[in-house]
Design a protein around this motif. Structure first.
Motif, PDB file in Angstrom:
ATOM      1  N   HIS A 117      37.460  40.378  28.895  1.00 42.49           N
ATOM      2  CA  HIS A 117      36.984  39.288  29.755  1.00 42.49           C
ATOM      3  C   HIS A 117      38.129  38.566  30.469  1.00 42.49           C
ATOM      4  O   HIS A 117      37.860  37.700  31.310  1.00 42.49           O
ATOM      5  N   PHE A 118      39.361  38.883  30.144  1.00 48.48           N
ATOM      6  CA  PHE A 118      40.494  38.125  30.670  1.00 48.48           C
ATOM      7  C   PHE A 118      41.311  38.965  31.654  1.00 48.48           C
ATOM      8  O   PHE A 118      41.419  40.184  31.514  1.00 48.48           O
ATOM      9  N   SER A 119      41.904  38.268  32.623  1.00 47.43           N
ATOM     10  CA  SER A 119      42.804  38.935  33.564  1.00 47.43           C
ATOM     11  C   SER A 119      43.868  37.947  34.024  1.00 47.43           C
ATOM     12  O   SER A 119      43.617  36.742  34.135  1.00 47.43           O
ATOM     13  N   LEU A 120      45.048  38.470  34.274  1.00 41.98           N
ATOM     14  CA  LEU A 120      46.175  37.686  34.767  1.00 41.98           C
ATOM     15  C   LEU A 120      46.450  38.102  36.210  1.00 41.98           C
ATOM     16  O   LEU A 120      46.666  39.282  36.481  1.00 41.98           O
ATOM     17  N   HIS A 121      46.442  37.137  37.131  1.00 40.12           N
ATOM     18  CA  HIS A 121      46.626  37.388  38.563  1.00 40.12           C
ATOM     19  C   HIS A 121      47.940  36.765  39.021  1.00 40.12           C
ATOM     20  O   HIS A 121      48.179  35.570  38.773  1.00 40.12           O
ATOM     21  N   VAL A 122      48.777  37.551  39.709  1.00 38.23           N
ATOM     22  CA  VAL A 122      50.062  37.052  40.185  1.00 38.23           C
ATOM     23  C   VAL A 122      50.283  37.520  41.622  1.00 38.23           C
ATOM     24  O   VAL A 122      50.086  38.701  41.941  1.00 38.23           O
ATOM     25  N   THR A 123      50.674  36.595  42.490  1.00 35.12           N
ATOM     26  CA  THR A 123      51.117  36.908  43.850  1.00 35.12           C
ATOM     27  C   THR A 123      52.517  36.351  44.015  1.00 35.12           C
ATOM     28  O   THR A 123      52.728  35.138  43.864  1.00 35.12           O
ATOM     29  N   ALA A 124      53.490  37.203  44.295  1.00 39.06           N
ATOM     30  CA  ALA A 124      54.882  36.778  44.359  1.00 39.06           C
ATOM     31  C   ALA A 124      55.572  37.439  45.543  1.00 39.06           C
ATOM     32  O   ALA A 124      55.189  38.526  45.976  1.00 39.06           O
ATOM     33  N   GLY A 125      56.600  36.759  46.056  1.00 42.60           N
ATOM     34  CA  GLY A 125      57.347  37.338  47.165  1.00 42.60           C
ATOM     35  C   GLY A 125      58.226  36.321  47.837  1.00 42.60           C
ATOM     36  O   GLY A 125      58.492  35.236  47.305  1.00 42.60           O
ATOM     37  N   LEU A 126      58.699  36.673  49.032  1.00 42.15           N
ATOM     38  CA  LEU A 126      59.566  35.786  49.791  1.00 42.15           C
ATOM     39  C   LEU A 126      58.756  34.641  50.389  1.00 42.15           C
ATOM     40  O   LEU A 126      57.578  34.785  50.701  1.00 42.15           O
ATOM     41  N   ARG A 127      59.394  33.501  50.575  1.00 44.82           N
ATOM     42  CA  ARG A 127      58.755  32.353  51.203  1.00 44.82           C
ATOM     43  C   ARG A 127      59.798  31.583  52.002  1.00 44.82           C
ATOM     44  O   ARG A 127      60.998  31.889  51.943  1.00 44.82           O
ATOM     45  N   TRP A 145      47.530  32.868  37.959  1.00 41.40           N
ATOM     46  CA  TRP A 145      46.511  32.221  37.148  1.00 41.40           C
ATOM     47  C   TRP A 145      45.926  33.200  36.133  1.00 41.40           C
ATOM     48  O   TRP A 145      45.966  34.415  36.313  1.00 41.40           O
ATOM     49  N   LEU A 146      45.378  32.616  35.058  1.00 37.09           N
ATOM     50  CA  LEU A 146      44.664  33.364  34.032  1.00 37.09           C
ATOM     51  C   LEU A 146      43.170  33.160  34.266  1.00 37.09           C
ATOM     52  O   LEU A 146      42.721  32.029  34.467  1.00 37.09           O
ATOM     53  N   GLN A 147      42.420  34.246  34.249  1.00 40.31           N
ATOM     54  CA  GLN A 147      40.992  34.178  34.563  1.00 40.31           C
ATOM     55  C   GLN A 147      40.158  34.738  33.419  1.00 40.31           C
ATOM     56  O   GLN A 147      40.477  35.781  32.843  1.00 40.31           O
ATOM     57  N   TRP A 148      39.089  34.015  33.106  1.00 42.95           N
ATOM     58  CA  TRP A 148      38.051  34.512  32.199  1.00 42.95           C
ATOM     59  C   TRP A 148      36.814  34.807  33.016  1.00 42.95           C
ATOM     60  O   TRP A 148      36.388  33.986  33.841  1.00 42.95           O
ATOM     61  N   GLN A 149      36.237  35.974  32.818  1.00 40.93           N
ATOM     62  CA  GLN A 149      35.063  36.390  33.581  1.00 40.93           C
ATOM     63  C   GLN A 149      33.935  36.721  32.619  1.00 40.93           C
ATOM     64  O   GLN A 149      34.114  37.481  31.662  1.00 40.93           O
ATOM     65  N   GLN A 150      32.771  36.156  32.867  1.00 39.56           N
ATOM     66  CA  GLN A 150      31.624  36.357  31.977  1.00 39.56           C
ATOM     67  C   GLN A 150      31.217  37.823  31.892  1.00 39.56           C
ATOM     68  O   GLN A 150      30.917  38.324  30.804  1.00 39.56           O
ATOM     69  N   LYS A 151      31.190  38.492  33.052  1.00 40.01           N
ATOM     70  CA  LYS A 151      30.736  39.880  33.105  1.00 40.01           C
ATOM     71  C   LYS A 151      31.861  40.750  33.661  1.00 40.01           C
ATOM     72  O   LYS A 151      31.967  40.929  34.869  1.00 40.01           O
ATOM     73  N   PRO A 152      32.722  41.268  32.809  1.00 39.21           N
ATOM     74  CA  PRO A 152      33.857  42.062  33.281  1.00 39.21           C
ATOM     75  C   PRO A 152      33.409  43.227  34.148  1.00 39.21           C
ATOM     76  O   PRO A 152      32.437  43.933  33.831  1.00 39.21           O
ATOM     77  N   GLY A 153      34.107  43.407  35.264  1.00 44.26           N
ATOM     78  CA  GLY A 153      33.803  44.514  36.152  1.00 44.26           C
ATOM     79  C   GLY A 153      32.678  44.257  37.124  1.00 44.26           C
ATOM     80  O   GLY A 153      32.420  45.078  38.005  1.00 44.26           O
TER      81      GLY A 153
END
Length: 373
Positions: A117-127, A145-153
């Protein structure tokens, strides 16, 4: 006259002085699917595409090609998804002193790691680096951010996110110069640390977020703490209406936003019409002054083959009590989705004051090249 030219200069600096980042196109909602989460791993859209999003990227492009990362030549474990964006632009700044411009716009990578149910999302780069602090501010993780999803997929259900991201508010156009973004509460690099509770359903969605400004980034664009609420009801498969609210408290002022959104998809001839209207109440901290502002945009997007053509009118009144301060803009953007990874975009803008009575103040025409890894 001097004030007017100061306004002109400020507009030009804001439009061309910061490097934009690529985000999701909200024009695809209703035109291609009911929700942003139908094509993206995030409930708010943007970032890494889901399998359905990859299929759409290939289907809308002229020459196709495999839509996966590096055309599917880089195998990844099932729990990991990677993507990235490279973007640059060149063209003409048609302000008082017209001249040619060319600049890089984006160099970012995206990663999503998923377990149950969990996923880690990262966006990184030059700014854009901070002046005199280049080494520490040249590279940043714009979102994580860390995300919890009720219905994975799946694309519907409850989502909970905690971390650094842009709170969901309004139409969220990718074009950051649009007035509903610049003056309406979702400016470029306006990400903040927040906790969001979101529910997605094919017929409606609700996003509630509490946020604080980034205490670690010295030049954080979002300097306040507050909360946002956005709800959208799809009253028909081709029509949606939304309401929005935001409270943003900074050391200098307190802003309260309230507004409405609407979208309608005309399947024939393939035109999506969308609009947003906001009222902004600003109370200054130092002298107790009050400004009441209005922000609006009306856009029509025409889908024909591998092209998306946007025509928009923007309006902004920084203080409804004072005449001759209103600003307007007309945008014409032509997107060509050449392949599932390559997009060419011609973006054009004319800006004016007082509905044109104050004359044209600035404008630009840019050719952008966007490559999705």
């Amino acid at each position: 006259m001097r004030l007017r030219w100061l306004l002109v200069g400020a507009i030009a600096v804001i439009v061309l002085g910061r490097s934009p980042v690529a985000e999701a196109y909200p024009q695809f909602q209703l035109a291609r699917d009911q929700t942003c989460s139908a094509c993206h791993r995030s409930p708010a859209g943007g970032g890494i595409l889901s399998e359905n999003g990859l299929i759409n990227a290939e289907a809308i492009s002229q020459f196709g090609t495999a839509p996966e990362l590096f055309y599917g030549k880089l195998p990844l474990p099932m729990w990991l998804a990677l993507a990235g964006d490279l973007r640059g632009a060149a063209g003409v700044d048609g302000g008082p002193d017209a001249h040619g411009v060319a600049f890089p716009m984006q160099a970012e990578v995206n990663a999503v790691a998923t377990r149950d149910h969990f996923s880690l999302h990262v966006t990184a780069g030059l700014r854009d680096p901070q002046y005199r602090n280049t080494a520490k501010t040249l590279f940043a993780t714009r979102e994580h951010w860390l995300q919890w999803q009720q219905k994975p997929g799946e694309t519907a259900g409850w989502f909970v996110r905690a971390g650094r991201f842009m709170p969901v508010f309004g139409l969220r156009f990718a074009e950051h110069p649009n007035y509903d973004r610049r003056f309406g509460g979702t400016p470029l690099y306006g990400e903040a640390y927040g906790l969001a509770v979101e529910y997605i359903h094919p017929s409606f969605e609700v996003h509630a977020t509490g946020f604080i400004h980034d205490p670690l980034l010295p030049d954080s664009i979002e300097r306040g703490n507050g909360a946002t609420l956005y709800g959208e009801l799809r009253i028909a498969r081709t029509t949606s209406v939304g309401i929005e609210g935001k409270l943003d408290v900074t050391p200098d002022d307190t802003k309260t936003y309230g507004g409405v959104t609407a979208k309608h998809w005309f399947a024939t001839p393939g035109i999506l019409v969308e609009t947003e209207l906001e009222a902004v109440h600003q109370k200054l901290a130092d002298r107790g002054g009050i400004d009441n502002q209005l922000v609006g945009i009306l856009m029509g997007s025409y889908f024909v083959g591998p092209f998306m053509i946007d025509l928009a009118v923007d309006a902004y009144a920084p203080d409804v009590r004072v005449r001759y301060l209103d600003q307007e803009a007309v945008d014409l953007n032509v997107h060509w989705f050449a392949t599932s990874h390559v997009e060419l975009l011609v973006t054009n803008r004319l800006q004016m004051l007082e509905l044109g009575a104050g004359g044209l103040t600035s404008g630009y025409s840019l050719l952008q090249l966007h490559y999705r890894l």
